[in-house]
Design an enzyme around this catalytic site. Sequence first.
Site, PDB file in Angstrom:
ATOM      1  CE1 TYR A   1      -4.228   1.270  -0.156  1.00 27.75           C
ATOM      2  CE2 TYR A   1      -3.839   2.300   1.975  1.00 27.75           C
ATOM      3  CZ  TYR A   1      -4.620   2.126   0.855  1.00 27.75           C
ATOM      4  OH  TYR A   1      -5.801   2.811   0.740  1.00 27.75           O
TER       5      TYR A   1
ATOM      6  CE  LYS B   1      -7.632   5.776   1.131  1.00 30.89           C
ATOM      7  NZ  LYS B   1      -8.836   6.447   0.606  1.00 30.89           N
TER       8      LYS B   1
END
Length: 255
Positions: free
Chosen positions: A154, A161
Site C-alpha cells: 500500500y 490515508k
Amino acid sequence: MSGILDGKRILITGVLMESSIAFHAAKVAQEQGAEIILTAFPRPTLTERIAKKLPKPAKVIELDVTNDEHLARVEDVVREELGGLDGVVHSIGFAPQDALGGHFLNTPFESVATAMHVSAFSLKSLTMACLPLMQNGGSVVGLTFDAQYAWPQYDWMGPAKAALEATSRYLARDLGKQNVRCNLISAGPLRSMAAKSIPGFTDLAKVWDERSPLEWDMNDPEPAGRGIVALLSDFFPKTTGEIIHVDGGVHIMGA
C-alpha cells in the site's frame, strides 16, 4: 414507506464502476429517498454510463478536485440542479504507480505530493467548495483504509490515508459551528477499481478470511455503501470526526 434520506440532496464523487463503493452509496441513497448528483474525472462519460444502472437518473458533472476552476464552479452547477446540499461523499484516492507496490523507500516527493493532494487535501477542497450549499448544515462522509497499520504494497497511500483521517478530524473541529459533520468509513478490502491499481492487493483477502469475525466478501461493496448512507442520515446527529469501520471486525482482532 419513507427512507432515511427523504428530502436530502447529496453530491457523490467516485462512481467509476458498478463495483465502486460510491456506486452502492448512490444506489442506497436513492432507494432511501435522496436526490443525488454525481461528479467524475477524468471520464465523465464512463460515470454517465454506470449511472444508468442506478434506480433513478442522476446528473454527472466533471470535477477534478485538484483543479481550482472546477471547484469554483461546483456551487453554481449544484445550486441550479438541486438548490443546495445536505451531504457530500468523498470517494477519491490516487497515487502514481511508483508510490505503490514496494517502492516506498524510493518514491520521489512529486509522486507523494500527488497522492496527498488527490487523496487527502481534496477532502478539504471538496468540502469547502460545497460548504456554501449546506446552509442548514450537512454531513460529509469520506472513505479510508485503516491508516493505523502499514499494509503490504500500500506504501504511500497509507500516509495519504492517515492524512485524510487527520483532515477529517480538523474539518469536524472547524465546521461544527455550522452544523456540518465530517466522518469516515473505513472499509475492508474490496475488488474495486482502486484495488486493481495496487499490486498484490488481493493478498489482503487472506488476512480478512483468517481474521474477520464476520464473514467478509471482497465482491460486495454494499455494506460500505450502507455505512455511508447511515452517516449521511439524521441518525448520527451528534457524531463527527469519527471513523466507522465496515471491515467485518478485523480492526478489533489481536494476534
